[in-house]
Design a protein around this motif. Structure first.
Motif, PDB file in Angstrom:
ATOM      1  N   GLY A 294      -7.906   3.027   5.193  1.00  0.00           N
ATOM      2  CA  GLY A 294      -6.740   2.538   4.107  1.00  0.00           C
ATOM      3  C   GLY A 294      -5.683   3.364   3.930  1.00  0.00           C
ATOM      4  O   GLY A 294      -4.475   3.078   4.084  1.00  0.00           O
ATOM      5  N   VAL A 295      -6.018   4.657   3.629  1.00  0.00           N
ATOM      6  CA  VAL A 295      -4.718   5.742   3.197  1.00  0.00           C
ATOM      7  C   VAL A 295      -4.045   5.922   4.800  1.00  0.00           C
ATOM      8  O   VAL A 295      -2.839   5.884   4.729  1.00  0.00           O
ATOM      9  CB  VAL A 295      -5.403   6.968   2.903  1.00  0.00           C
ATOM     10  CG1 VAL A 295      -4.233   8.145   3.096  1.00  0.00           C
ATOM     11  CG2 VAL A 295      -5.844   6.915   1.477  1.00  0.00           C
ATOM     12  N   GLN A 296      -4.804   5.873   5.943  1.00  0.00           N
ATOM     13  CA  GLN A 296      -4.189   6.336   7.255  1.00  0.00           C
ATOM     14  C   GLN A 296      -3.195   5.198   7.640  1.00  0.00           C
ATOM     15  O   GLN A 296      -2.078   5.229   8.024  1.00  0.00           O
ATOM     16  CB  GLN A 296      -5.297   6.373   8.232  1.00  0.00           C
ATOM     17  CG  GLN A 296      -4.675   6.836   9.545  1.00  0.00           C
ATOM     18  CD  GLN A 296      -3.694   7.812   9.610  1.00  0.00           C
ATOM     19  OE1 GLN A 296      -3.992   8.903   8.772  1.00  0.00           O
ATOM     20  NE2 GLN A 296      -2.525   8.003  10.255  1.00  0.00           N
ATOM     21  N   LEU A 297      -3.754   3.680   7.370  1.00  0.00           N
ATOM     22  CA  LEU A 297      -2.825   2.715   7.625  1.00  0.00           C
ATOM     23  C   LEU A 297      -1.513   2.486   6.726  1.00  0.00           C
ATOM     24  O   LEU A 297      -0.626   2.076   7.323  1.00  0.00           O
ATOM     25  CB  LEU A 297      -3.571   1.391   7.386  1.00  0.00           C
ATOM     26  CG  LEU A 297      -4.708   1.353   8.552  1.00  0.00           C
ATOM     27  CD1 LEU A 297      -5.276  -0.006   8.362  1.00  0.00           C
ATOM     28  CD2 LEU A 297      -4.111   1.052  10.178  1.00  0.00           C
ATOM     29  N   TYR A 298      -1.757   3.139   5.540  1.00  0.00           N
ATOM     30  CA  TYR A 298      -0.462   3.149   4.424  1.00  0.00           C
ATOM     31  C   TYR A 298       0.224   3.971   5.045  1.00  0.00           C
ATOM     32  O   TYR A 298       1.615   3.748   5.002  1.00  0.00           O
ATOM     33  CB  TYR A 298      -1.057   3.443   3.082  1.00  0.00           C
ATOM     34  CG  TYR A 298       0.117   3.806   2.075  1.00  0.00           C
ATOM     35  CD1 TYR A 298       0.854   2.378   1.779  1.00  0.00           C
ATOM     36  CD2 TYR A 298       0.432   5.146   1.856  1.00  0.00           C
ATOM     37  CE1 TYR A 298       1.787   2.671   0.815  1.00  0.00           C
ATOM     38  CE2 TYR A 298       1.542   5.045   1.127  1.00  0.00           C
ATOM     39  CZ  TYR A 298       2.240   4.063   0.385  1.00  0.00           C
ATOM     40  OH  TYR A 298       3.231   4.219  -0.489  1.00  0.00           O
ATOM     41  N   LEU A 299      -0.162   5.412   5.477  1.00  0.00           N
ATOM     42  CA  LEU A 299       0.646   6.279   5.851  1.00  0.00           C
ATOM     43  C   LEU A 299       1.428   5.960   7.189  1.00  0.00           C
ATOM     44  O   LEU A 299       2.727   6.320   7.449  1.00  0.00           O
ATOM     45  CB  LEU A 299      -0.058   7.495   6.083  1.00  0.00           C
ATOM     46  CG  LEU A 299      -0.540   8.288   5.033  1.00  0.00           C
ATOM     47  CD1 LEU A 299      -1.365   9.498   5.383  1.00  0.00           C
ATOM     48  CD2 LEU A 299       0.476   8.959   3.755  1.00  0.00           C
TER      49      LEU A 299
END
Length: 224
Positions: free
Chosen positions: A158-163
């Protein structure tokens, strides 16, 4: 051809069963005959001790980090601009799959969490920091490493996709987008027996519990 060779080498390196080898060295027996029956760092810690478990964790992470980093350096040194991210991502995925399905142990490997940690330290260090925090918090609350691993995998994705929200579909970064989706799902799939047990109310004992050294009926009950 470069990607194929890189993937094969990373798969073979990722498949080195350090937990199995440490079990043979310390126990003079197959680690899969003890604890949860898994070759991962958690089961090694459960059966032999946290010092050996930490050692296996380190080695499993390195076998993910090293092929990924070498692929990144190769692409950069040879000015392969179109493969600067795709090559290390391919190597990283191959190393993780190699750990999960090692040819040396008839495809009976671990869950891939430690190896994935080594890979993402190279590919996406910012997301790793948040995922590690989620892992530690979940372990502190639940004392169940499998749950913490699943939470950490989902957090990382989730965090990587957001970044990457503005570039996730760009041709140069698409492979990392696929990685951020596929690897957490694969890790969750490898934890499917843990999920079934948790849903049925049969939570596994914590690694430092005396009950945790009871042999398991299959090799799919721990994290590695």
């Amino acid at each position: 051809m470069t990607i194929l060779i890189c993937c094969v080498l990373a798969f073979l390196v990722g498949g080195i069963p350090f937990g199995f080898l440490v079990g043979r060295f310390v126990l003079k027996d197959d680690i899969r005959n003890h604890g949860s029956g898994n070759i991962g760092a958690t089961n090694v810690a459960r059966v032999i001790g946290w010092n050996w478990g930490g050692f296996v964790l380190l080695l499993d992470a390195i076998k993910g980090l090293l092929p990924t980093w070498l692929a990144l350096r190769y692409a950069a040194d040879n000015q392969l601009e179109n493969m600067i991210l795709h090559l290390p991502v391919a190597a990283g995925i191959s190393a993780i799959v190699g750990h999960m399905y090692p040819v040396y142990l008839k495809l009976r490997g671990g869950k891939g969490v430690a190896t994935a940690l080594g890979v993402v330290l190279v590919l996406a260090p910012k997301a790793v920091a948040i995922a590690l925090a989620a892992f530690l918090l979940t372990v502190a609350v639940t004392r169940i490493v499998a749950v913490a691993s699943i939470v950490a995998a989902l957090t990382f994705g989730g965090v990587q996709l957001y970044l990457m929200r503005d570039t996730m579909l760009d041709s140069k970064s698409l492979s990392l987008t696929v990685f951020a989706i596929a690897i957490p799902l694969l890790i969750i799939w490898r934890h499917r027996s843990n999920i079934r047990k948790l849903v049925s109310g049969e939570a596994p004992p914590p690694p430092d519990s005396p009950a945790s050294d009871v042999p398991a009926s299959d090799s799919d009950n721990a994290v590695g």
